[in-house]
Design a protein around this motif. Sequence first.
Motif, PDB file in Angstrom:
ATOM      1  N   TRP A 148      29.846  44.024  41.087  1.00 30.09           N
ATOM      2  CA  TRP A 148      29.826  45.609  40.479  1.00 30.09           C
ATOM      3  C   TRP A 148      30.061  45.525  38.869  1.00 30.09           C
ATOM      4  O   TRP A 148      30.544  46.460  38.345  1.00 30.09           O
ATOM      5  N   ASN A 149      30.324  44.251  38.166  1.00 24.64           N
ATOM      6  CA  ASN A 149      30.377  44.046  36.813  1.00 24.64           C
ATOM      7  C   ASN A 149      31.695  44.554  36.520  1.00 24.64           C
ATOM      8  O   ASN A 149      32.082  45.234  35.229  1.00 24.64           O
ATOM      9  N   ALA A 150      32.907  44.664  37.321  1.00 24.17           N
ATOM     10  CA  ALA A 150      34.129  44.962  36.964  1.00 24.17           C
ATOM     11  C   ALA A 150      34.948  43.856  35.925  1.00 24.17           C
ATOM     12  O   ALA A 150      34.716  42.998  35.705  1.00 24.17           O
ATOM     13  N   SER A 151      35.578  44.596  35.124  1.00 20.81           N
ATOM     14  CA  SER A 151      36.240  43.969  34.061  1.00 20.81           C
ATOM     15  C   SER A 151      37.382  43.304  34.687  1.00 20.81           C
ATOM     16  O   SER A 151      37.808  43.477  35.912  1.00 20.81           O
ATOM     17  N   ALA A 152      37.961  42.252  34.059  1.00 21.77           N
ATOM     18  CA  ALA A 152      39.336  41.666  34.398  1.00 21.77           C
ATOM     19  C   ALA A 152      40.658  42.545  35.101  1.00 21.77           C
ATOM     20  O   ALA A 152      41.156  42.570  35.757  1.00 21.77           O
ATOM     21  N   SER A 153      40.693  43.651  33.937  1.00 24.57           N
ATOM     22  CA  SER A 153      41.606  44.656  34.228  1.00 24.57           C
ATOM     23  C   SER A 153      41.297  45.598  35.594  1.00 24.57           C
ATOM     24  O   SER A 153      42.145  45.866  36.076  1.00 24.57           O
ATOM     25  N   GLN A 154      39.870  45.942  35.717  1.00 21.21           N
ATOM     26  CA  GLN A 154      39.516  46.723  36.830  1.00 21.21           C
ATOM     27  C   GLN A 154      39.689  45.941  38.083  1.00 21.21           C
ATOM     28  O   GLN A 154      40.386  46.545  39.030  1.00 21.21           O
ATOM     29  N   THR A 155      39.376  44.594  37.946  1.00 18.47           N
ATOM     30  CA  THR A 155      39.762  43.837  39.108  1.00 18.47           C
ATOM     31  C   THR A 155      41.329  43.637  39.570  1.00 18.47           C
ATOM     32  O   THR A 155      41.656  43.721  40.767  1.00 18.47           O
ATOM     33  N   PHE A 156      41.965  43.638  38.375  1.00 16.85           N
ATOM     34  CA  PHE A 156      43.516  43.792  38.537  1.00 16.85           C
ATOM     35  C   PHE A 156      44.180  45.074  39.257  1.00 16.85           C
ATOM     36  O   PHE A 156      44.665  44.969  40.383  1.00 16.85           O
ATOM     37  N   TRP A 157      43.730  46.342  38.759  1.00 18.18           N
ATOM     38  CA  TRP A 157      44.131  47.426  39.174  1.00 18.18           C
ATOM     39  C   TRP A 157      43.481  47.725  40.603  1.00 18.18           C
ATOM     40  O   TRP A 157      44.253  48.342  41.310  1.00 18.18           O
ATOM     41  N   ARG A 158      42.399  47.739  40.555  1.00 18.72           N
ATOM     42  CA  ARG A 158      41.713  48.109  41.946  1.00 18.72           C
ATOM     43  C   ARG A 158      41.652  47.189  43.081  1.00 18.72           C
ATOM     44  O   ARG A 158      41.638  47.635  44.191  1.00 18.72           O
ATOM     45  N   LEU A 159      41.881  45.816  42.779  1.00 17.71           N
ATOM     46  CA  LEU A 159      41.973  44.602  44.003  1.00 17.71           C
ATOM     47  C   LEU A 159      43.228  44.188  44.096  1.00 17.71           C
ATOM     48  O   LEU A 159      43.966  44.175  44.956  1.00 17.71           O
TER      49      LEU A 159
END
Length: 286
Positions: free
Chosen positions: A190-201
Amino acid sequence: MKSFVPVCTVVLFIFGFWYLAAIWLNAPWAYDKATRAGVELTTSELVADTWSQEKPKLPAPHQVAVEIWNTTVEKNITSKRSLIYHSWITLSATLLGFVLGTGLGILLAVGIVYNRVMDRSVMPWVITSQTIPILALAPMIIVVLNAVGISGLLPKAMISMYLSFFPVVVGMVKGLRSPEVMQLDQMRTWNASASQTFWRLRLPASMPFLFASLKVGVAASLVGAIVGELPTGAVAGLGARLLAGSYYGQTIQIWSALIMAAALAALLVSLVGIVQRVTLKRMGMV
């Protein structure tokens, strides 16, 4: 109801063993008094004496209960003889140390998970730090902080922080690394950034691990606050009650402070458990 019966059985066994131990440990003093008085004790007199001594080696449960009642319900909460007053002093240091330890633990865990250098350098030191006996470290922390003009609540909170941050670090590292490879690959798809991966997963996945660590951490923080009161010769706090009881041989006072500390720890762990259930339920994990 099914769990109530086993719990009551264990509690009754503990109290029964406690009463028997009180007879065994306090009997020598009872016999010694009887010998000096030239009388012979019957079994009932022996039991009554061992359960009512003023300074017993091991106080009976009802003696501790009476002491707790007298120092809580019968005393004004602002009185220096009130266990509630002393509990609040210890609780203040406990909560401050717990907040500091939790914050430090989470920050270190994030750095360890996302930075290979920290993983290889900091994590071994975090583990090594817990091999130092806190009774040896506490006086040094207090002396150093007093030397730079820091006294009062903060030194005790620092000792609480020292004990509470470790389980948070270990639990959060485990939690942040708990997502499966497939889930991480999906985030990359989904082309998630490192911060998005952190907060969402990673962060949501770490919540069960975090709360389990917080339960251990808050209990350890209370121990740290009590230990921090011992080398200072504190006049307030549960540690001060333990010191005063030790100085004057007031074993009933010592046991009442210990029971109060155990009740305080149970309350704090229960509160963390309530927050856990509410948080996980809102996240759809329960």
